[in-house]
Scaffold this motif. Structure first.
Motif, short mmCIF file in Angstrom:
data_model
loop_
_atom_site.label_atom_id
_atom_site.label_comp_id
_atom_site.label_asym_id
_atom_site.label_seq_id
_atom_site.Cartn_x
_atom_site.Cartn_y
_atom_site.Cartn_z
N ASP A 34 0.84 -1.21 0.00
CA ASP A 34 0.00 0.00 0.00
C ASP A 34 0.87 1.25 0.00
O ASP A 34 0.60 2.22 -0.72
CB ASP A 34 -0.91 0.02 1.23
CG ASP A 34 -1.92 -1.12 1.23
OD1 ASP A 34 -2.45 -1.44 0.15
OD2 ASP A 34 -2.15 -1.69 2.31
N VAL A 35 1.91 1.23 0.82
CA VAL A 35 2.79 2.40 0.93
C VAL A 35 3.58 2.58 -0.36
O VAL A 35 3.76 3.71 -0.85
CB VAL A 35 3.73 2.26 2.15
CG1 VAL A 35 4.68 3.46 2.24
CG2 VAL A 35 2.92 2.15 3.44
N VAL A 36 4.05 1.48 -0.94
CA VAL A 36 4.79 1.54 -2.21
C VAL A 36 3.90 2.12 -3.31
O VAL A 36 4.34 2.96 -4.11
CB VAL A 36 5.31 0.15 -2.59
CG1 VAL A 36 5.77 0.13 -4.05
CG2 VAL A 36 6.47 -0.25 -1.68
N ALA A 37 2.65 1.69 -3.35
CA ALA A 37 1.72 2.20 -4.38
C ALA A 37 1.53 3.70 -4.22
O ALA A 37 1.51 4.45 -5.21
CB ALA A 37 0.38 1.48 -4.28
N GLY A 38 1.39 4.17 -2.98
CA GLY A 38 1.26 5.60 -2.73
C GLY A 38 2.51 6.36 -3.13
O GLY A 38 2.43 7.45 -3.72
N ALA A 39 3.67 5.80 -2.82
CA ALA A 39 4.93 6.44 -3.18
C ALA A 39 5.11 6.52 -4.69
O ALA A 39 5.65 7.49 -5.22
CB ALA A 39 6.10 5.69 -2.55
#
Length: 412
Positions: A34-39
Motif C-alpha cells: 500500500d505504501v509503495v503504491a502511494g509512493a
C-alpha cells in the motif's frame, strides 16, 4: 483511534497476530504494498524500484544516484499521507517509518528464539533446518539493514525502537493480541491534538525531504510548527552555497514558515557531500577487458560527476545488467568469451531501454553497421576524446530522461 505498527521476524506467528488485531480493532490494514503504491503515485517511480528500498542489497550505483534514499523519502511521504486517517494497523518494513514523536502510535515487535522459528519454517514451508536457517538469516539481514538505515542501530529487535516486544515462542497469537489491546487502551497512546500536530509535522518534513530529493539532495529533515531544520551530515567545501540552495528549495514547500540549516556529526568525517545531477548519467556500466584503460576511464568520468561500475567480460556485464539495471553501457567489442556484439544483442532483447555506446579499437565498418542496426546509441573508436565521450553520454541521458517523461505522462 490509535495507530498500531507491527514489525516482526519471520515465522513468529505474525499472520495470526495481525488477523487477530484486525478482527478485534476493526483497523484498516496498511501493508508495504500500500505504501509503495502511494509512493509511486507521488514520485512516478516504478513500484518495483521503490520496493527495492526494503532490500538488504544496495545498488553499486547508489552512492551516485541516492536512489535508495530518494525511494525512502517518497515512501515516508506516502505513509505520512496515510497517517492522516484513523484506526490503522501498519505492518512490515513501512511500520518503522512512523516517526517516534507520533505519540498515538503503539509500536509492536514480534520476535522469537531461533529454534522456534526453525520449527515453524519446517511446519509451514516444509524446509529442512539448513534451508530454514539460511532463509531466516537472509530475512533478518534485510531487517537489520533497514533498521540501520533508519535509526543507525544494528539490532532490528532493539527494545528501544518499540513500545512492546512480544516473545512469540512464549505466547500464543491470542495472548499477543490481548497484550496489544491492553496497551492500546492506555492513555499514553490515545490520540490528542498534540499527537495530531506531530502527524502534520511529520508530513511537512516528508514533503520537504521529497522536494530536496527531486533536486538531487539527500538531507535529514525535521519540522515543527512550520519550522524546518535541515541537517547536513556530509562534508562539503562550499557549505554556505549548499545551505542557500537547500533553504531555497525548502522555502517553496507550502506550509514551511522558516528554514534552519546545521551540520551534523557526519559533517566532520571524510565522506564528501555529493548532489545527484540529473543532467548526467549516474548509472553507467563500463565493459572492457583492458583493465587499466577501463579503470582510468571510470576515474575520468567520476571527475565529471558520472558514476560508473566496471565489468571485464561479457558474462559479468550481463549479470550486472540484470542485477543493477544500469541506464547506459559503454561497451567494447573484442572480449574473451561473450563478445560485445552478442552482449549488445542480448541487452537490447531483454532491456531495450538501456542506451549502449560502443567504444572499440578493433571494429570495422561492418561491425559499426551491425551495432547500429541492433540499437546501439553511438559507435566510437579508441582512443576517444573524453569530451566527445562525455557529450555522447549526456545525449544518451537526455534520451533516457525524455523517454521517462513521456512514460510518466502516459501513465498519469
Amino acid at each position: 483511534m490509535s495507530i498500531i505498527t507491527v514489525f516482526n521476524g519471520t515465522f513468529c506467528h505474525e499472520a495470526g497476530v495481525l488477523q487477530g488485531l484486525l478482527k478485534t480493532t476493526g483497523a484498516e490494514h496498511i501493508t508495504d504494498a500500500d505504501v509503495v503504491a502511494g509512493a509511486s503515485r507521488i514520485s512516478g517511480m516504478d513500484e518495483g524500484k521503490l520496493s527495492k528500498a526494503f532490500s538488504a542489497k544496495t545498488s553499486i550505483f547508489n552512492k551516485f544516484t541516492h536512489e535508495k534514499e530518494r525511494s525512502i523519502a517518497c515512501l515516508r511521504l506516502a505513509l505520512a499521507q496515510i497517517l492522516e486517517r484513523d484506526n490503522l494497523l501498519i505492518s512490515g518494513f513501512s511500520s518503522l517509518l512512523v516517526g517516534p514523536h507520533i505519540a498515538h502510535a503503539l509500536r509492536v515487535c514480534l520476535i522469537a528464539e531461533m529454534r522456534f522459528r526453525l520449527e515453524n519454517a519446517a511446519r509451514m514451508e516444509g524446509l529442512n533446518e539448513k534451508e530454514a536457517l539460511r532463509l531466516i538469516h537472509r530475512q533478518d539481514e534485510e531487517r537489520a539493514l533497514w533498521v540501520d538505515i533508519l535509526f543507525g542501530k544494528k539490532d532490528p529487535w532493539d527494545a528501544s525502537l518499540y513500545d512492546i516486544v512480544l516473545p512469540m515462542d512464549k505466547l500464543s497469537a491470542e495472548q499477543a493480541v490481548k497484550l496489544v489491546q491492553e496497551n492500546l487502551a492506555k492513555d499514553v497512546v490515545k490520540t490528542t491534538s498534540r499527537s495530531r500536530k506531530a502527524v502534520e509535522d511529520f508530513r511537512l518534513a516528508a514533503e520537504v525531504e521529497v522536494a530536496l530529493a527531486k533536486e538531487g539532495h539527500n538531507i535529514l529533515v525535521r519540522a515543527k510548527d512550520g519550522r524546518v531544520t535541515l541537517t547536513i551530515n556530509k562534508h562539503t567545501l562550499l557549505l554556505s552555497r549548499l545551505e542557500e540552495e537547500l533553504r531555497s528549495i525548502a522555502e517553496r514547500v507550502p506550509g514551511v514558515e522558516s528554514v534552519e540549516t546545521k551540520v551534523g556529526e557526519g559533517f566532520y568525517q571524510a565522506d564528501i557531500y555529493r548532489k545527484y545531477d540529473f543532467q548526467v548519467p549516474a548509472k553507467v556500466l563500463l565493459v572492457d577487458d583492458e583493465r587499466e584503460f577501463v579503470q582510468t576511464l571510470s576515474e575520468r568520468l567520476l571527475m565529471r560527476d558520472m558514476g560508473s561500475a566496471i565489468a571485464y567480460d561479457g558474462e559479468s556485464a550481463l549479470t550486472l545488467v540484470k542485477e543493477e539495471e544500469p541506464e547506459v553501457m559503454i561497451l567494447d567489442l573484442k572480449m574473451p568469451g561473450i563478445d560485445g556484439i552478442e552482449v549488445l544483442r542480448r541487452v537490447k532483447e531483454t532491456q531495450p531501454e538501456i542506451e549502449v555506446i560502443i567504444l572499440t579499437g578493433h571494429g570495422s565498418e561492418a561491425d559499426r553497421k551491425v551495432c547500429m542496426d541492433l540499437g546501439a546509441f553511438a559507435y566510437l573508436q579508441k582512443p576517444v576524446d573524453i569530451e566527445l565521450l562525455s557529450d555522447t553520454l549526456k545525449k544518451a541521458n537526455e534520451q533516457i530522461q525524455k523517454r521517462k517523461a513521456q512514460s510518466g505522462a502516459q501513465s498519469s
